[in-house]
Design an enzyme around this catalytic site. Structure first.
Site, PDB file in Angstrom:
ATOM      1  N   ASN A  95       0.834  -1.211   0.000  1.00 25.77           N
ATOM      2  CA  ASN A  95       0.000   0.000   0.000  1.00 25.77           C
ATOM      3  C   ASN A  95       0.869   1.262   0.000  1.00 25.77           C
ATOM      4  O   ASN A  95       0.346   2.374   0.016  1.00 25.77           O
ATOM      5  CB  ASN A  95      -0.976   0.012   1.192  1.00 25.77           C
ATOM      6  CG  ASN A  95      -0.273   0.133   2.522  1.00 25.77           C
ATOM      7  OD1 ASN A  95       0.950   0.120   2.585  1.00 25.77           O
ATOM      8  ND2 ASN A  95      -1.035   0.267   3.589  1.00 25.77           N
TER       9      ASN A  95
ATOM     10  N   THR B 180       4.921   2.673   3.822  1.00 25.88           N
ATOM     11  CA  THR B 180       6.371   2.760   4.090  1.00 25.88           C
ATOM     12  C   THR B 180       7.180   2.163   2.934  1.00 25.88           C
ATOM     13  O   THR B 180       8.387   2.385   2.867  1.00 25.88           O
ATOM     14  CB  THR B 180       6.777   2.073   5.420  1.00 25.88           C
ATOM     15  OG1 THR B 180       6.412   0.688   5.367  1.00 25.88           O
ATOM     16  CG2 THR B 180       6.104   2.743   6.611  1.00 25.88           C
TER      17      THR B 180
ATOM     18  N   TYR C 290       3.934  -3.254  17.541  1.00 25.44           N
ATOM     19  CA  TYR C 290       4.635  -4.134  16.593  1.00 25.44           C
ATOM     20  C   TYR C 290       4.823  -5.520  17.204  1.00 25.44           C
ATOM     21  O   TYR C 290       4.485  -6.538  16.595  1.00 25.44           O
ATOM     22  CB  TYR C 290       5.986  -3.512  16.249  1.00 25.44           C
ATOM     23  CG  TYR C 290       6.797  -4.260  15.226  1.00 25.44           C
ATOM     24  CD1 TYR C 290       6.363  -4.381  13.909  1.00 25.44           C
ATOM     25  CD2 TYR C 290       8.037  -4.807  15.556  1.00 25.44           C
ATOM     26  CE1 TYR C 290       7.125  -5.035  12.961  1.00 25.44           C
ATOM     27  CE2 TYR C 290       8.809  -5.462  14.609  1.00 25.44           C
ATOM     28  CZ  TYR C 290       8.355  -5.582  13.317  1.00 25.44           C
ATOM     29  OH  TYR C 290       9.124  -6.224  12.376  1.00 25.44           O
TER      30      TYR C 290
END
Ligand code: UDP
Length: 316
Positions: free
Chosen positions: A32, A35, A145
């Protein structure tokens, strides 16, 4: 094989695209681009075996035709990304892994999860072996994360045990090389950029925390072998040569021939909260089951990385 690589426009994802294409496979990269960056795969445009799909893997994934393997590498991966993109980090690790596993089940594809040494948190066992359950703060800045990846591991094992999906889990330790984002905030891009432009290298805290850095081609080789093995439980892939961050700063200064100073700094935001004090993979399992170990020294890896940074910084 026909392979889907999520996060395929990212640092590791794009190197995996290169490797699978070089082995004669057909690759679909999905990203996407929050990053990831299409610059990382621009050289693959026009390759008939390569296709890029811009898509957020937390949404339903539609792929036409057969798939033999899915490598799920989509995720923000730097501590400053977790601070800026905490919800996206959790969503891609949880919902994105669910979608990718669902696709693997529907296509009868092998599935490989990119997990992380962060699953061990601030480890109380050193070096880290795969049977260590970790020391993670669920509500700290890295929790988004760490917990998403731990959930992703649990979900992967559930799909393996309950649905019989043919899964693999790699726990990736600090890796570096060309194409890392210049400003992703991690220590390798920061120090190389600072050394090349003659700014002080920003060592956080007292610099006594340790890491072990693996060059990207070594990591990719380990992942390639793991995918072709029949090991379902997590496997560490990383370089066991451990050093303090202060020693790493000195190494970057020496290898770049920089005149930069090394500065001890205390960031004001939360980026070093819960910073693991030590990290080093025990790679006994990878050696045993994959016959794998890293080949490149830190110096050799940095020599291959520095020109890419110099070019992107407009210095060469
Ligand atoms: N670090 C540092 N200076 C920087 C960036 C990072 O001293 O400019 C330290 C950071 O505090 C950590 C280590 O380098 O101890 C590795 O950080 P990185 O962000 O690369 O990833 P981590 O291994 O913590 O996930």
């Amino acid at each position: 094989m026909r392979v889907l690589i999520t996060g395929g426009a990212g640092f590791l994802g794009s190197h995996l695209c290169d490797r699978f294409l070089a082995e004669g496979h057909s690759v679909i990269a999905m990203d996407n681009l929050i990053t990831g960056n299409t610059d990382n795969i621009a050289h693959l445009a026009g390759n008939p075996n390569f296709k890029f799909i811009r898509h957020d893997v937390t949404e339903y994934i539609y792929i036409e035709g057969e798939l033999d393997a899915i490598l799920h590498f989509a995720s923000p991966a730097s501590p400053i990304d977790y601070l800026e993109l905490p919800i996206q980090t959790m969503k891609v690790g949880a919902l994105g892994t669910h979608k990718a596993l669902g696709l693997a089940k529907a296509k009868g594809a092998r599935f490989l999860l990119a997990s992380t040494s962060e699953a061990y948190g601030d480890p109380l066992v050193h070096p880290q072996t795969e049977d260590y359950w970790g020391n993670v703060n669920p509500i700290g800045p890295r929790g988004v994360y760490d917990e998403a990846k731990r959930f992703a591991e649990a979900l992967t094992m559930a799909y393996h045990r309950y649905h019989g999906v043919d899964t693999r889990i790699v726990r990736i330790f600090n890796t570096y090389g060309p194409r890392m984002r210049l400003r992703d905030g991690r220590v390798v891009p920061n120090f190389i950029s600072q050394a090349l432009i003659g700014k002080p290298l920003t060592v956080y805290g007292d610099g006594s925390q340790t890491r072990s850095f693996c060059y990207v081609s070594d990591l990719v080789e380990g992942i390639y072998r793991l995918l072709h093995s029949d090991e379902h439980e997590p496997t560490n892939i990383g370089n066991p040569t451990e050093m303090t961050i202060l020693q790493f700063a000195q190494a970057v200064v020496n290898i770049t021939g920089s005149t930069s100073e090394i500065a001890l700094v205390q960031p004001e935001d939360e980026r070093i909260k819960d910073d693991p004090k030590v990290r080093r993979p025990d790679i006994g399992k990878a050696r045993r089951i994959l016959g794998w170990e890293p080949k490149l020294s830190l110096e050799e890896g940095l020599q291959k990385t520095i020109p890419d940074f110099a070019r992107r910084l407009g210095l060469k």
